[in-house]
Design an enzyme around this catalytic site. Structure first.
Site, PDB file in Angstrom:
ATOM      1  N   CYS A 181       0.986  -1.185   0.062  1.00  0.00           N
ATOM      2  CA  CYS A 181      -0.040   0.032  -0.116  1.00  0.00           C
ATOM      3  C   CYS A 181       0.747   1.326   0.039  1.00  0.00           C
ATOM      4  CB  CYS A 181      -0.732  -0.025   1.251  1.00  0.00           C
ATOM      5  SG  CYS A 181      -2.107   1.373   1.325  1.00  0.00           S
ATOM      6  N   HIS A 204      -8.830  -3.860  -2.556  1.00  0.00           N
ATOM      7  CA  HIS A 204      -7.897  -3.335  -1.496  1.00  0.00           C
ATOM      8  C   HIS A 204      -8.278  -1.649  -1.581  1.00  0.00           C
ATOM      9  CE1 HIS A 204      -3.688  -1.950  -0.031  1.00  0.00           C
ATOM     10  NE2 HIS A 204      -4.370  -0.883  -0.564  1.00  0.00           N
ATOM     11  N   GLU A 205      -8.585  -0.998  -2.977  1.00  0.00           N
ATOM     12  CA  GLU A 205      -8.823   0.458  -2.959  1.00  0.00           C
ATOM     13  C   GLU A 205     -10.186   0.572  -2.490  1.00  0.00           C
ATOM     14  OE1 GLU A 205      -6.506   2.183  -3.701  1.00  0.00           O
ATOM     15  OE2 GLU A 205      -5.261   0.577  -4.369  1.00  0.00           O
ATOM     16  N   HIS A 218     -10.139   1.339   1.183  1.00  0.00           N
ATOM     17  CA  HIS A 218      -9.735   2.738   1.713  1.00  0.00           C
ATOM     18  C   HIS A 218     -11.011   3.825   1.775  1.00  0.00           C
ATOM     19  CE1 HIS A 218      -5.143   2.660   1.579  1.00  0.00           C
ATOM     20  NE2 HIS A 218      -5.350   1.916   0.388  1.00  0.00           N
TER      21      HIS A 218
HETATM   22 NI    NI Z   1      -3.548   1.117  -0.230  1.00  0.00          NI
END
Ligand code: NI
Length: 192
Positions: free
Chosen positions: A102, A144-145, A148
């Site tokens: 990340c 993953h995004e 966020h």
């Molecule tokens: Ni990330």
């Protein structure tokens, strides 16, 4: 070209639940997306979410580069893509461990459990729908995004922290890769 400053773990913006984008076509959103592409390429990274550049809005950018794509259906090469106000859902409950890094946690890599296959949708800056059912790297980076946008960093998805370390060390550590294989087998049996 504008390369934005990336927030690192510990900055409160990374823990926020981000707000929807009211007008995806607004000039400031187009500029933000352009700058996020520049920032992702400069880093370089495979994806970047708006809170990582200190903007708590629900949008992220990503790409699937040739060296990442498995070439499988749903995991083809994809150029710079933006997804605004995304919705994401798993397809089936099969999961796998994926190595992730990340840009907000520089230097580290870890094996993180992710759904094998997902479906997602959203819009781009022209309000055009962006939707796909994907697997492999594409599925991993989108999960993953998307996390966020809900203030979730990948360590928060981990139950086992042994397969986590600095990139340079992992490159040398046979023990860690052996442990990774063990985890893969555990997960394979779990998924079956
Ligand atoms: Ni990330």
């Amino acid at each position: 070209m504008a390369v934005l400053k990336i927030a690192r773990m510990g900055h409160p913006v990374l823990l926020e639940r981000c707000r929807p984008v009211a007008d995806p076509g607004a000039l400031e959103i187009r500029r933000l997306v352009r700058d996020m592409f520049d920032t992702m390429e400069d880093a370089p990274g495979a994806g970047l979410a708006a809170p990582q550049v200190h903007v708590p809005l629900r949008l992220f950018v990503f790409r699937v580069q040739p060296q990442r794509s498995t070439g499988a259906a749903g995991d083809a090469v994809v150029g710079n893509t933006v997804v605004i106000n995304p919705v994401i859902e798993p397809v089936g409950d099969e999961r796998q461990m994926r190595w992730e890094g990340c840009l907000s946690i520089p230097g580290l890599r870890a094996a993180v459990p992710r759904f094998m296959r997902i479906r997602y949708s959203g819009v781009d800056c022209d309000g055009q729908p962006v939707a796909a059912e994907v697997t492999g790297f594409h599925a991993g980076v989108v999960q993953h995004e998307y996390d966020h946008l809900d203030g979730i960093l990948y360590p928060m998805r981990m139950a086992d922290f042994r397969p986590m370390g600095f990139m340079e060390e992992i490159g040398r550590a046979e023990e860690l890769s052996a442990r990774m294989e063990e985890i893969r087998r555990e997960w394979a049996s779990f998924a079956a």
